[in-house]
Structure formats: structure tokens, C-alpha cells
Design a protein around this motif. Structure first.
Motif, PDB file in Angstrom:
ATOM      1  N   CYS A 116      -2.105  -0.570 -10.273  1.00 59.43           N
ATOM      2  CA  CYS A 116      -1.648  -0.580  -8.876  1.00 59.43           C
ATOM      3  C   CYS A 116      -0.126  -0.720  -8.933  1.00 59.43           C
ATOM      4  O   CYS A 116       0.414  -1.818  -8.840  1.00 59.43           O
ATOM      5  N   VAL A 117       0.566   0.407  -9.116  1.00 54.92           N
ATOM      6  CA  VAL A 117       1.988   0.335  -9.415  1.00 54.92           C
ATOM      7  C   VAL A 117       2.788   1.311  -8.559  1.00 54.92           C
ATOM      8  O   VAL A 117       2.247   2.261  -7.992  1.00 54.92           O
ATOM      9  N   GLY A 118       4.094   1.059  -8.492  1.00 57.71           N
ATOM     10  CA  GLY A 118       4.987   1.950  -7.763  1.00 57.71           C
ATOM     11  C   GLY A 118       4.563   2.095  -6.322  1.00 57.71           C
ATOM     12  O   GLY A 118       4.332   1.105  -5.615  1.00 57.71           O
ATOM     13  N   ALA A 119       4.464   3.344  -5.873  1.00 59.39           N
ATOM     14  CA  ALA A 119       4.040   3.590  -4.495  1.00 59.39           C
ATOM     15  C   ALA A 119       2.628   3.088  -4.250  1.00 59.39           C
ATOM     16  O   ALA A 119       2.266   2.765  -3.114  1.00 59.39           O
ATOM     17  N   GLY A 120       1.799   3.017  -5.298  1.00 70.12           N
ATOM     18  CA  GLY A 120       0.474   2.427  -5.142  1.00 70.12           C
ATOM     19  C   GLY A 120       0.556   0.965  -4.756  1.00 70.12           C
ATOM     20  O   GLY A 120      -0.186   0.483  -3.896  1.00 70.12           O
ATOM     21  N   ALA A 121       1.481   0.228  -5.383  1.00 69.23           N
ATOM     22  CA  ALA A 121       1.687  -1.168  -5.019  1.00 69.23           C
ATOM     23  C   ALA A 121       2.196  -1.289  -3.588  1.00 69.23           C
ATOM     24  O   ALA A 121       1.855  -2.235  -2.870  1.00 69.23           O
ATOM     25  N   ILE A 122       3.012  -0.325  -3.164  1.00 68.98           N
ATOM     26  CA  ILE A 122       3.516  -0.337  -1.788  1.00 68.98           C
ATOM     27  C   ILE A 122       2.378  -0.132  -0.799  1.00 68.98           C
ATOM     28  O   ILE A 122       2.305  -0.806   0.240  1.00 68.98           O
ATOM     29  N   VAL A 123       1.475   0.810  -1.080  1.00 69.07           N
ATOM     30  CA  VAL A 123       0.336   1.041  -0.188  1.00 69.07           C
ATOM     31  C   VAL A 123      -0.519  -0.223  -0.098  1.00 69.07           C
ATOM     32  O   VAL A 123      -0.981  -0.597   0.984  1.00 69.07           O
ATOM     33  N   LYS A 137      -3.579  -4.868 -12.082  1.00 63.99           N
ATOM     34  CA  LYS A 137      -2.203  -5.079 -12.543  1.00 63.99           C
ATOM     35  C   LYS A 137      -1.280  -4.384 -11.559  1.00 63.99           C
ATOM     36  O   LYS A 137      -1.302  -3.162 -11.428  1.00 63.99           O
ATOM     37  N   THR A 138      -0.442  -5.164 -10.888  1.00 61.81           N
ATOM     38  CA  THR A 138       0.417  -4.660  -9.822  1.00 61.81           C
ATOM     39  C   THR A 138       1.870  -4.736 -10.255  1.00 61.81           C
ATOM     40  O   THR A 138       2.310  -5.773 -10.771  1.00 61.81           O
ATOM     41  N   ALA A 139       2.609  -3.647 -10.052  1.00 62.21           N
ATOM     42  CA  ALA A 139       4.028  -3.646 -10.427  1.00 62.21           C
ATOM     43  C   ALA A 139       4.814  -2.773  -9.472  1.00 62.21           C
ATOM     44  O   ALA A 139       4.426  -1.640  -9.173  1.00 62.21           O
ATOM     45  N   PHE A 140       5.912  -3.319  -9.000  1.00 60.42           N
ATOM     46  CA  PHE A 140       6.880  -2.566  -8.196  1.00 60.42           C
ATOM     47  C   PHE A 140       7.959  -2.098  -9.181  1.00 60.42           C
ATOM     48  O   PHE A 140       9.029  -2.687  -9.282  1.00 60.42           O
ATOM     49  N   GLY A 149      14.766  -1.664  -6.080  1.00 63.22           N
ATOM     50  CA  GLY A 149      13.483  -2.216  -5.649  1.00 63.22           C
ATOM     51  C   GLY A 149      13.227  -2.084  -4.171  1.00 63.22           C
ATOM     52  O   GLY A 149      12.127  -2.366  -3.698  1.00 63.22           O
ATOM     53  N   CYS A 150      14.234  -1.656  -3.415  1.00 62.41           N
ATOM     54  CA  CYS A 150      14.110  -1.570  -1.955  1.00 62.41           C
ATOM     55  C   CYS A 150      13.484  -0.232  -1.570  1.00 62.41           C
ATOM     56  O   CYS A 150      14.151   0.654  -1.056  1.00 62.41           O
ATOM     57  N   ASP A 151      12.191  -0.091  -1.806  1.00 67.51           N
ATOM     58  CA  ASP A 151      11.508   1.172  -1.559  1.00 67.51           C
ATOM     59  C   ASP A 151      10.398   0.996  -0.540  1.00 67.51           C
ATOM     60  O   ASP A 151       9.584   0.090  -0.662  1.00 67.51           O
ATOM     61  N   MET A 152      10.381   1.841   0.485  1.00 67.22           N
ATOM     62  CA  MET A 152       9.285   1.900   1.454  1.00 67.22           C
ATOM     63  C   MET A 152       9.020   0.548   2.127  1.00 67.22           C
ATOM     64  O   MET A 152       7.890   0.191   2.419  1.00 67.22           O
ATOM     65  N   GLY A 153      10.064  -0.216   2.373  1.00 64.39           N
ATOM     66  CA  GLY A 153       9.912  -1.492   3.068  1.00 64.39           C
ATOM     67  C   GLY A 153       9.623  -2.678   2.181  1.00 64.39           C
ATOM     68  O   GLY A 153       9.337  -3.774   2.681  1.00 64.39           O
ATOM     69  N   ALA A 154       9.723  -2.519   0.855  1.00 65.70           N
ATOM     70  CA  ALA A 154       9.360  -3.615  -0.046  1.00 65.70           C
ATOM     71  C   ALA A 154      10.204  -4.863   0.171  1.00 65.70           C
ATOM     72  O   ALA A 154       9.689  -5.986   0.116  1.00 65.70           O
ATOM     73  N   CYS A 155      11.500  -4.690   0.409  1.00 63.12           N
ATOM     74  CA  CYS A 155      12.367  -5.864   0.566  1.00 63.12           C
ATOM     75  C   CYS A 155      12.136  -6.587   1.888  1.00 63.12           C
ATOM     76  O   CYS A 155      12.539  -7.742   2.039  1.00 63.12           O
TER      77      CYS A 155
END
Length: 267
Positions: A116-123, A137-140, A149-155
Motif C-alpha cells: 500500500c504505497v505511493g498513490a495507493g497509500a494516498i487512496v 506495508k504502507t509507504a508514502f 512528500g506533499c502529494d495529493m493532500g498528504a501534508c
């Protein structure tokens, strides 16, 4: 959208008893996202605003993984060849998926497993609740490919879920958050062996509840992030008064008075 006949091209869709199931379905590649799947997911979540038959949503991945994020060959490679207007068009489009997920009134439960990483973690982050397995396993990991790290509202969203310091560590380093950390930090609502089965149980319970009121709750959770306490209390006073005018509220009172379980209909 007709949830009974909706047939997307870039993910699987199922609908039964008020619960829609979205399955990212490229298991041979750990369910990566493409330009087309981003856009189709965005449009589907936008359409849910006008689809009251859908009362809750489960999003999951096929084959023991949630999502490996943006497809390296179908997205990452082409991005390196784009000019700035093209890049900004892409980043705004991916951000629109998060806006659509947060903007639809239905509660979204992410059933997580494996990668569950990248954009998957964002979803997963953009969902309302997250159920994980011990293997999750989750990773941004944006910094690991030279991005912020400021991608798709993560911050904005991640610190509100797990706290500023923990979010900062994950977004700066791109390291994996284990399932145990995710549960301890509050990213995962719970950790179970069968995340999809548990997510479906939760979604079904939500779908049988006061769905109009659930939509109000989600709206207020979104809208009260950046207002004063005084404003938030007034917003909630108005929102709750609206809910008190619903038939569901009256039905619940009558059921309570008659010592029976209420039947909610979302009106």
C-alpha cells in the motif's frame, strides 16, 4: 450513475445491499494506478454524490495487495517527458481524486493488505476508515523517487490522522509504516486477518444506519478542519437541526419508545 449496471473499464465494481465495492484489479503488478484509472476513479466518486442508492463504499485491491501506486512504466516514465503545463494538469487530476473521495457523502472503508504505497497509500489515507492485515506495508515513498512528500493532500490529511511528527517522518523518509505501527498510530482503525471481510461488515453496518446523517457527519469532519471552535459549534448546531427534521430521526425515536431496533431509510 446506476450502481446496478455501472461497468468501469479500469477497476472492478460490485454493488449489493447498499454497499459498493471498488477493487483495484491488476494483481500481476500489485494494482498500480494509471492515467485512466485515476480519472475513472475520480469520476466515479464524483458521481456518488448523486447516487443515494450507494450508502457505503469499500475499496480494496486484488491478489493480496492494495496498490503499488502510480505505474512506473505507464505514469512515471511519461511524466519525465512532460512540460510544466502537462505536469500540473496531471497533479491536479490526481488531487481531484482525493477531493472526490472526501466530497462524496458515503463513508469509504479501505480494506488494506500487502503493498500500500505511493498513490495507493494516498487512496487509503483519503478513505474515512482503514482496515489492515498484519501483512500491510504502507509507504508514502515520494521522496524515494526525488519528489516532495506533499502529494495529493498528504501534508494536510496525514498529520490529522497520525500527528505531525509521525507524518513528518513518513513523508520525509518514505519509509514503510508497518501494520502494527499503523494501528498503534491510528492510521488503521483495526488490524485483522481478513481485512476485506471486516471492511464489508463495517460498511454493511454503516449502510443500514442513518445514511443522510452519515453524509452530514462526513461533511462536518471535512469542513471543521480550519475553523474556530465557535464557528464549528454553530456549524454543528445547524447541521444537527437539519438531521432532527428527517424521518430517520422520528423513526429512531418511535423505535426507542417501542423498544425495537429502528429501520433507517436515509430520508
Amino acid at each position: 450513475m446506476n450502481p446496478e449496471s455501472f461497468a468501469p473499464s479500469h477497476f472492478q465494481w460490485a454493488f449489493a445491499e447498499g454497499v459498493a465495492t471498488v477493487t483495484l484489479n491488476r494483481p500481476e503488478r500489485k494494482n498500480p494506478l494509471t492515467f485512466e484509472s485515476y480519472a475513472e476513479l475520480r469520476d466515479a466518486f464524483r458521481d456518488l454524490v448523486y447516487t443515494p442508492e450507494v450508502k457505503a463504499v469499500v475499496i480494496t485491491g486484488a491478489g493480496g495487495n492494495f496498490s503499488s501506486g502510480g505505474d512506473v512504466h505507464e505514469i512515471i516514465g511519461p511524466l519525465t517527458e512532460m512540460d510544466m503545463p502537462g505536469l500540473l494538469k496531471f497533479t491536479r487530476m490526481t488531487g481531484d481524486l482525493v477531493k472526490a473521495m472526501r466530497g462524496c457523502p458515503q463513508p469509504i472503508v479501505a480494506a488494506l493488505d500487502g503493498v500500500c504505497v505511493g498513490a495507493g497509500a494516498i487512496v487509503a489515507m483519503a478513505s474515512d476508515m482503514r482496515i489492515a492485515t498484519p501483512a500491510t506495508k504502507t509507504a508514502f515513498l515520494f521522496t524515494r523517487v526525488g519528489l516532495a512528500g506533499c502529494d495529493m493532500g498528504a501534508c494536510a490529511i496525514l498529520p490529522r490522522i497520525i500527528g505531525q511528527g509521525r507524518a513528518s517522518e513518513l513523508l520525509f523518509t518514505g519509509r514503510v509504516m508497518t501494520a502494527e505501527e499503523g494501528e498503534r498510530w491510528g492510521f488503521h482503525n483495526r488490524m485483522v486477518e481478513d481485512s476485506f471481510g471486516e471492511a464489508m461488515k463495517l460498511a454493511q453496518a454503516l449502510a443500514s444506519g442513518p445514511t443522510f446523517a452519515h453524509g452530514i457527519t462526513k461533511t462536518q469532519l471535512n469542513n471543521e478542519w480550519n475553523v474556530s471552535l465557535e464557528t464549528a459549534i454553530e456549524m454543528e448546531a445547524q447541521a444537527q437541526a437539519i438531521c432532527m427534521a428527517t424521518n430517520d430521526f422520528r423513526r429512531a425515536f418511535e423505535a426507542f419508545a417501542e423498544k425495537r431496533t429502528p429501520e433507517f431509510k436515509g430520508d
